[in-house]
Design a protein around this motif. Structure first.
Motif, PDB file in Angstrom:
ATOM      1  N   GLY A 111       0.831  -1.205   0.000  1.00 55.62           N
ATOM      2  CA  GLY A 111       0.000   0.000   0.000  1.00 55.62           C
ATOM      3  C   GLY A 111       0.856   1.240   0.000  1.00 55.62           C
ATOM      4  O   GLY A 111       2.009   1.231   0.389  1.00 55.62           O
ATOM      5  N   GLY A 112       0.278   2.321  -0.466  1.00 58.66           N
ATOM      6  CA  GLY A 112       1.014   3.574  -0.531  1.00 58.66           C
ATOM      7  C   GLY A 112       1.889   3.671  -1.757  1.00 58.66           C
ATOM      8  O   GLY A 112       1.964   2.761  -2.570  1.00 58.66           O
ATOM      9  N   GLU A 113       2.542   4.804  -1.856  1.00 59.46           N
ATOM     10  CA  GLU A 113       3.428   5.039  -2.997  1.00 59.46           C
ATOM     11  C   GLU A 113       4.757   5.577  -2.510  1.00 59.46           C
ATOM     12  O   GLU A 113       4.848   6.151  -1.426  1.00 59.46           O
ATOM     13  CB  GLU A 113       2.811   6.057  -3.959  1.00 59.46           C
ATOM     14  CG  GLU A 113       1.570   5.568  -4.652  1.00 59.46           C
ATOM     15  CD  GLU A 113       0.996   6.591  -5.613  1.00 59.46           C
ATOM     16  OE1 GLU A 113       1.298   7.782  -5.475  1.00 59.46           O
ATOM     17  OE2 GLU A 113       0.224   6.176  -6.484  1.00 59.46           O
ATOM     18  N   VAL A 114       5.781   5.374  -3.300  1.00 58.56           N
ATOM     19  CA  VAL A 114       7.100   5.934  -3.036  1.00 58.56           C
ATOM     20  C   VAL A 114       7.597   6.526  -4.348  1.00 58.56           C
ATOM     21  O   VAL A 114       7.335   5.977  -5.416  1.00 58.56           O
ATOM     22  CB  VAL A 114       8.068   4.855  -2.479  1.00 58.56           C
ATOM     23  CG1 VAL A 114       8.322   3.760  -3.479  1.00 58.56           C
ATOM     24  CG2 VAL A 114       9.367   5.481  -2.023  1.00 58.56           C
ATOM     25  N   ALA A 115       8.261   7.671  -4.282  1.00 61.89           N
ATOM     26  CA  ALA A 115       8.819   8.303  -5.483  1.00 61.89           C
ATOM     27  C   ALA A 115      10.339   8.303  -5.365  1.00 61.89           C
ATOM     28  O   ALA A 115      10.898   8.736  -4.357  1.00 61.89           O
ATOM     29  CB  ALA A 115       8.298   9.725  -5.629  1.00 61.89           C
ATOM     30  N   ILE A 116      10.999   7.799  -6.371  1.00 58.01           N
ATOM     31  CA  ILE A 116      12.455   7.688  -6.383  1.00 58.01           C
ATOM     32  C   ILE A 116      12.984   8.451  -7.595  1.00 58.01           C
ATOM     33  O   ILE A 116      12.521   8.228  -8.709  1.00 58.01           O
ATOM     34  CB  ILE A 116      12.893   6.214  -6.502  1.00 58.01           C
ATOM     35  CG1 ILE A 116      12.301   5.372  -5.385  1.00 58.01           C
ATOM     36  CG2 ILE A 116      14.408   6.100  -6.531  1.00 58.01           C
ATOM     37  CD1 ILE A 116      12.545   3.891  -5.545  1.00 58.01           C
ATOM     38  N   PRO A 117      13.970   9.339  -7.409  1.00 58.43           N
ATOM     39  CA  PRO A 117      14.595   9.964  -8.582  1.00 58.43           C
ATOM     40  C   PRO A 117      15.234   8.874  -9.451  1.00 58.43           C
ATOM     41  O   PRO A 117      15.869   7.954  -8.923  1.00 58.43           O
ATOM     42  CB  PRO A 117      15.661  10.887  -7.978  1.00 58.43           C
ATOM     43  CG  PRO A 117      15.207  11.129  -6.571  1.00 58.43           C
ATOM     44  CD  PRO A 117      14.521   9.853  -6.163  1.00 58.43           C
ATOM     45  N   ALA A 118      15.041   8.974 -10.741  1.00 61.20           N
ATOM     46  CA  ALA A 118      15.512   7.938 -11.666  1.00 61.20           C
ATOM     47  C   ALA A 118      16.991   7.624 -11.495  1.00 61.20           C
ATOM     48  O   ALA A 118      17.404   6.468 -11.555  1.00 61.20           O
ATOM     49  CB  ALA A 118      15.223   8.352 -13.102  1.00 61.20           C
ATOM     50  N   HIS A 119      17.808   8.658 -11.250  1.00 59.25           N
ATOM     51  CA  HIS A 119      19.252   8.420 -11.157  1.00 59.25           C
ATOM     52  C   HIS A 119      19.649   7.657  -9.892  1.00 59.25           C
ATOM     53  O   HIS A 119      20.768   7.190  -9.788  1.00 59.25           O
ATOM     54  CB  HIS A 119      20.026   9.737 -11.254  1.00 59.25           C
ATOM     55  CG  HIS A 119      19.880  10.623 -10.058  1.00 59.25           C
ATOM     56  ND1 HIS A 119      18.784  11.442  -9.885  1.00 59.25           N
ATOM     57  CD2 HIS A 119      20.680  10.801  -8.983  1.00 59.25           C
ATOM     58  CE1 HIS A 119      18.934  12.108  -8.744  1.00 59.25           C
ATOM     59  NE2 HIS A 119      20.059  11.736  -8.177  1.00 59.25           N
ATOM     60  N   GLN A 120      18.728   7.495  -8.933  1.00 57.86           N
ATOM     61  CA  GLN A 120      19.045   6.757  -7.710  1.00 57.86           C
ATOM     62  C   GLN A 120      18.636   5.289  -7.768  1.00 57.86           C
ATOM     63  O   GLN A 120      18.927   4.529  -6.852  1.00 57.86           O
ATOM     64  CB  GLN A 120      18.386   7.429  -6.505  1.00 57.86           C
ATOM     65  CG  GLN A 120      18.997   8.767  -6.170  1.00 57.86           C
ATOM     66  CD  GLN A 120      18.376   9.384  -4.934  1.00 57.86           C
ATOM     67  OE1 GLN A 120      17.558   8.770  -4.250  1.00 57.86           O
ATOM     68  NE2 GLN A 120      18.760  10.604  -4.650  1.00 57.86           N
ATOM     69  N   ILE A 121      17.962   4.880  -8.843  1.00 56.12           N
ATOM     70  CA  ILE A 121      17.574   3.472  -8.980  1.00 56.12           C
ATOM     71  C   ILE A 121      18.814   2.683  -9.372  1.00 56.12           C
ATOM     72  O   ILE A 121      19.431   2.938 -10.397  1.00 56.12           O
ATOM     73  CB  ILE A 121      16.452   3.296 -10.016  1.00 56.12           C
ATOM     74  CG1 ILE A 121      15.177   3.987  -9.527  1.00 56.12           C
ATOM     75  CG2 ILE A 121      16.200   1.807 -10.272  1.00 56.12           C
ATOM     76  CD1 ILE A 121      14.042   3.982 -10.534  1.00 56.12           C
ATOM     77  N   GLY A 122      19.166   1.732  -8.518  1.00 53.17           N
ATOM     78  CA  GLY A 122      20.352   0.931  -8.779  1.00 53.17           C
ATOM     79  C   GLY A 122      20.046  -0.338  -9.541  1.00 53.17           C
ATOM     80  O   GLY A 122      20.807  -0.753 -10.408  1.00 53.17           O
ATOM     81  N   ALA A 123      18.910  -0.970  -9.227  1.00 54.15           N
ATOM     82  CA  ALA A 123      18.557  -2.232  -9.881  1.00 54.15           C
ATOM     83  C   ALA A 123      17.057  -2.463  -9.785  1.00 54.15           C
ATOM     84  O   ALA A 123      16.408  -1.980  -8.862  1.00 54.15           O
ATOM     85  CB  ALA A 123      19.286  -3.397  -9.216  1.00 54.15           C
TER      86      ALA A 123
END
Length: 76
Positions: A16-28
């Protein structure tokens, strides 16, 4: 030099819920039986609804929009 994509990628978590991650911080991003697992460069991980390809599409779309907006701002 490739511009850094800082577009926020909104992920809907299984719990449940949402999380927002900057694209450049996605490692895998990995597929599992229960959905994709997104891991950041710092090791935080979220199990999300959908497959790794869905997350990858969000990143591509978000970064493309950011590039278009940046270019438009430069020409205005």
């Amino acid at each position: 030099m490739t511009p850094l994509c800082t577009a926020l990628i909104v992920l809907t978590r299984v719990a449940g819920g949402e999380v927002a991650i900057p694209a450049h911080q996605i490692g895998a991003v990995e597929d599992t039986a229960a959905g994709a697992v997104v891991t950041t460069e710092r090791g935080a991980a979220w199990r999300v609804v959908g497959a790794a390809r869905d997350v990858a599409q969000q990143v591509r779309d978000g970064c493309l929009i950011q590039i278009i907006d940046t270019r438009k701002a430069l020409h205005d």
